[in-house]
Design an enzyme around this catalytic site. Structure first.
Site, PDB file in Angstrom:
ATOM      1  N   CYS A   2      -1.592   1.190   5.803  1.00 36.52           N
ATOM      2  CA  CYS A   2      -1.665  -0.178   5.327  1.00 36.52           C
ATOM      3  C   CYS A   2      -2.877  -0.880   5.919  1.00 36.52           C
ATOM      4  CB  CYS A   2      -0.391  -0.936   5.712  1.00 36.52           C
ATOM      5  SG  CYS A   2       1.134  -0.074   5.256  1.00 36.52           S
ATOM      6  N   ARG A  50       0.527  -3.354   2.048  1.00 33.71           N
ATOM      7  CA  ARG A  50       1.267  -2.103   2.161  1.00 33.71           C
ATOM      8  C   ARG A  50       0.804  -1.035   1.182  1.00 33.71           C
ATOM      9  NH1 ARG A  50       7.763  -1.110   1.044  1.00 33.71           N
ATOM     10  NH2 ARG A  50       7.891   0.934   2.079  1.00 33.71           N
ATOM     11  N   LEU A  51       0.578   0.163   1.728  1.00 35.61           N
ATOM     12  CA  LEU A  51       0.472   1.383   0.934  1.00 35.61           C
ATOM     13  C   LEU A  51       1.726   2.182   1.232  1.00 35.61           C
ATOM     14  CD1 LEU A  51      -1.079   3.398  -0.859  1.00 35.61           C
ATOM     15  CD2 LEU A  51      -2.151   4.295   1.221  1.00 35.61           C
ATOM     16  N   ILE A  53       4.241   4.953   1.726  1.00 33.10           N
ATOM     17  CA  ILE A  53       4.231   6.406   1.927  1.00 33.10           C
ATOM     18  C   ILE A  53       5.642   6.907   2.255  1.00 33.10           C
ATOM     19  CG2 ILE A  53       3.284   8.305   3.289  1.00 33.10           C
ATOM     20  CD1 ILE A  53       1.186   6.967   1.595  1.00 33.10           C
ATOM     21  N   ASN A  76       0.138  -0.253  10.653  1.00 33.30           N
ATOM     22  CA  ASN A  76      -0.751   0.568   9.832  1.00 33.30           C
ATOM     23  C   ASN A  76      -0.741   1.968  10.419  1.00 33.30           C
ATOM     24  OD1 ASN A  76      -2.885   1.750   8.407  1.00 33.30           O
ATOM     25  ND2 ASN A  76      -4.437   0.809   9.695  1.00 33.30           N
ATOM     26  N   GLY A  77      -0.272   2.956   9.652  1.00 37.64           N
ATOM     27  CA  GLY A  77      -0.273   4.321  10.145  1.00 37.64           C
ATOM     28  C   GLY A  77       1.008   5.062   9.839  1.00 37.64           C
ATOM     29  N   GLU A  78       1.237   6.128  10.569  1.00 33.10           N
ATOM     30  CA  GLU A  78       2.457   6.928  10.416  1.00 33.10           C
ATOM     31  C   GLU A  78       2.910   7.398  11.798  1.00 33.10           C
ATOM     32  OE1 GLU A  78       3.805   7.208   7.526  1.00 33.10           O
ATOM     33  OE2 GLU A  78       2.143   6.755   6.162  1.00 33.10           O
ATOM     34  N   ASP A 101       9.533   4.794   8.947  1.00 34.88           N
ATOM     35  CA  ASP A 101       9.165   4.814  10.366  1.00 34.88           C
ATOM     36  C   ASP A 101       8.877   3.433  10.946  1.00 34.88           C
ATOM     37  OD1 ASP A 101       6.896   4.520   8.820  1.00 34.88           O
ATOM     38  OD2 ASP A 101       5.678   5.951   9.947  1.00 34.88           O
ATOM     39  N   GLY A 364      -9.468  18.621   7.561  1.00 35.07           N
ATOM     40  CA  GLY A 364      -9.814  19.455   8.709  1.00 35.07           C
ATOM     41  C   GLY A 364     -10.648  18.752   9.755  1.00 35.07           C
TER      42      GLY A 364
END
Length: 581
Positions: A2, A50-51, A53, A76-78, A101, A364
């Site tokens: 986000c 918000r995005l 997920i 913002n994040g996971e 989460d 990667g």
């Protein structure tokens, strides 16, 4: 994933800026296209885009408050280990009303305070407001995968995911000329500085606490590294451990309630990620970019070999030069601060095309910095070994200076590398690192500045900033110190900044399995010779997956995610540069 923004006013003068909270929130719409929300408690304001997920329902909408309305979070994040953390909290008596989460992170802070950061496996920038004690807590993840900018003055503290959100509050925009000088050397501005005076980047592994005692910034994490105490595992055990850690890292990063895929360049790093991810997801979606007009830069044949071996649903976006040029204005418009890593251009288009089929992509990134993947790493290693060949290259510096140099063809690129090697090899390890990390010296950068700009430079401040970046070097020539400095400098300020900006411009979340902190910590337990020798870079990574990946990947030179800049400057872009820019 986000966009976040917010403020803490110290007085009524600061509180006046609350009128800009809504606009500052909407400036982050590309980061969070799915929904928005704001929170206002007189002296504290929080904004969120918000995005979706995890838990895409309204139950995970933000700003999110606990049942008693004491704590409010924007995030913002996971958090990849949120399910196990949730179980622990439930055992302690906490109840939950969502399946994502965010609520877990909120209640982790409620239970542990700042110490919650030690329990998190993920990437993040978040803020929690405690109404009862009028405190604000703002934190950034260990490796600096997610950005966090802030401004503090006598009246307020402002923070945001991007400059454009801070600009919406009406902050002053005065150039930091020392940052400009470093930018001309590095092609990016290293944290904590930014191009704007007064605006700072919160360093990776740090948090800000604002309360009645004022504003305090503390470091909660640094990569553990003890050169005197490497791992006791033998080489075969090290390879087994690396495989185990990467499999766990990817398993954590496969959790999503939206379509997921992987970037696949055909290099070792992205191929390893694809190989391991495809074991967990049949017919994994993979994506790569090719150049129709520039065969020297096109690596799609290697990506297709990997895709075929692991039976992925592979998509190649084959671009012409015109495709790249058409996106140039979009990219420059989205960058709020000068940033000159040219690989941002193909990454932007790759993210744009990938977003049509997936909302999350594995990448990667990070392997080069922690396992030694760059030409400068091979150069640093050889310089530390010394010998006749090193002396011969050094003695021919006048010849290298005269010969033509270019990244756009093999001969010119080799001459360029030999010249830089000869220049750096006679320097101390610390000064050599700086020479090879920069594209221009401080003297060259000064020549590009006007006399008025030079008068505003503080050479003492510039020296302090450079010494802070190079603080990890000892007097001894230890190769791992090169990688450790890369992990603090190049990784968060160049590579991760590029990935975050170009992916979030498309509302695409990119996850980086090599930067799971357990993988990184293991990498810095490994001795130098495990990562590099005179024949091979990323030795342990290549050897670990040698029997898994197509053999053709081991029979080609490393190439970065580059674009043919010099040729474009002389041809297609020449008129634009001369007439418009």
């Amino acid at each position: 994933m986000c966009g976040i923004t917010g403020m803490y006013a110290f007085n009524e003068v600061g509180r006046f800026h609350m009128i800009n909270l809504s606009a500052a929130t909407d400036c982050l719409s590309k980061r969070g296209p799915d929904s928005r929300g704001t929170f206002n408690d007189h002296f504290v304001g929080l904004g969120h885009r918000r995005l979706s997920i995890l838990d895409t329902t309204i139950h995970s909408a933000q700003p999110m408050s606990d049942e008693h309305k004491r704590y409010t979070i924007i995030f913002n994040g996971e958090i990849y280990n949120f399910k196990s953390l949730k179980q622990d909290l439930e055992a302690k008596g906490y109840t939950f009303h969502s399946s994502g989460d965010t609520e877990v992170l909120l209640k982790m802070y409620m239970h542990y305070g700042a110490a919650c950061l030690q329990h998190l496996n993920g990437f993040f920038a978040f803020a929690v407001y405690d109404k009862e004690d009028s405190s604000l807590f703002v934190a950034r993840d260990r490796m600096g995968i997610k950005p966090l900018l802030y401004v503090e003055d006598d009246n307020k503290l402002l923070f945001a995911s991007e400059f454009k959100s801070l600009f919406a509050y009406g902050i002053d925009k005065t150039i930091d000329f020392n940052a400009l000088s470093q930018y001309l050397q590095l092609n990016y501005v290293p944290a904590p500085a930014t191009m704007i005076q007064g605006v700072k980047k919160l360093m990776p592994g740090h948090y800000i606490k604002v309360d009645k005692d004022g504003v305090n910034i503390k470091q909660y994490y640094k990569i553990p590294y003890n050169k005197q105490n490497p791992t006791k595992l033998d080489y075969e055990q090290q390879k087994e451990k690396l495989t185990e850690l990467l499999e766990l890292s990817i398993q954590r990063r496969m959790v999503a309630d939206v379509p997921l895929g992987a970037f696949l360049s055909g290099g070792i790093d992205s191929s390893v990620i694809t190989a391991l991810a495809s074991k967990q997801t049949p017919h994994l979606n993979t994506f790569s970019i090719g150049y129709k007009d520039e065969p020297y830069f096109d690596e799609t044949k290697y990506a297709q070999l990997v895709a075929k071996k692991f039976n992925t649903e592979h998509t190649v976006f084959s671009l012409t030069n015109n495709d790249l040029f058409q996106h140039l204005d979009e990219i420059l418009d989205y960058m709020d601060e000068p940033f000159a890593d040219s690989s941002a251009l193909p990454l932007y288009i790759l993210s744009k095309q990938t977003r049509k089929k997936a909302t999350v992509a594995l990448s990667g990134d990070g392997a080069d910095e922690i396992f030694s993947g760059y030409n400068k790493h091979a150069a640093a290693y050889r310089a530390m070994q010394s010998g006749m060949r090193v002396g011969a290259v050094k003695s021919m510096l006048p010849v290298w200076d005269l010969l033509p140099k270019s990244r756009s063809n093999p001969f010119g690129n080799k001459i360029r590398q030999l010249q830089r090697f000869a220049e750096g090899v006679s320097l101390s390890p610390k000064n050599r690192y700086w020479r090879w990390a920069t594209l221009a010296s401080s003297e060259q950068a000064a020549r590009w500045l006007s006399s008025a700009a030079l008068e505003k430079l503080s050479f003492e401040q510039a020296e302090r900033r450079e010494n802070e970046i190079l603080r990890f070097f000892s007097d001894a020539a230890v190769f791992n110190e090169v990688l450790y400095t890369d992990a603090q400098l190049v990784l968060p300020n160049d590579m991760l900044t590029k990935v975050d900006l170009m992916s979030m411009a498309q509302g695409l979340e990119v996850r980086v399995p090599f930067l799971d902190h357990e993988v990184v910590e293991f990498a810095f337990q490994l001795p130098d010779h495990v990562k590099i020798n005179n024949q091979m870079r990323k030795r342990i990574l290549q050897d670990t997956f040698r029997e898994v990946l197509p053999p053709q990947l081991y029979k080609r030179p490393k190439k970065g995610f580059e674009v043919p800049l010099l040729q474009w400057f002389r041809t297609d872009l020449k008129n634009m540069i001369a007439d418009d820019l």
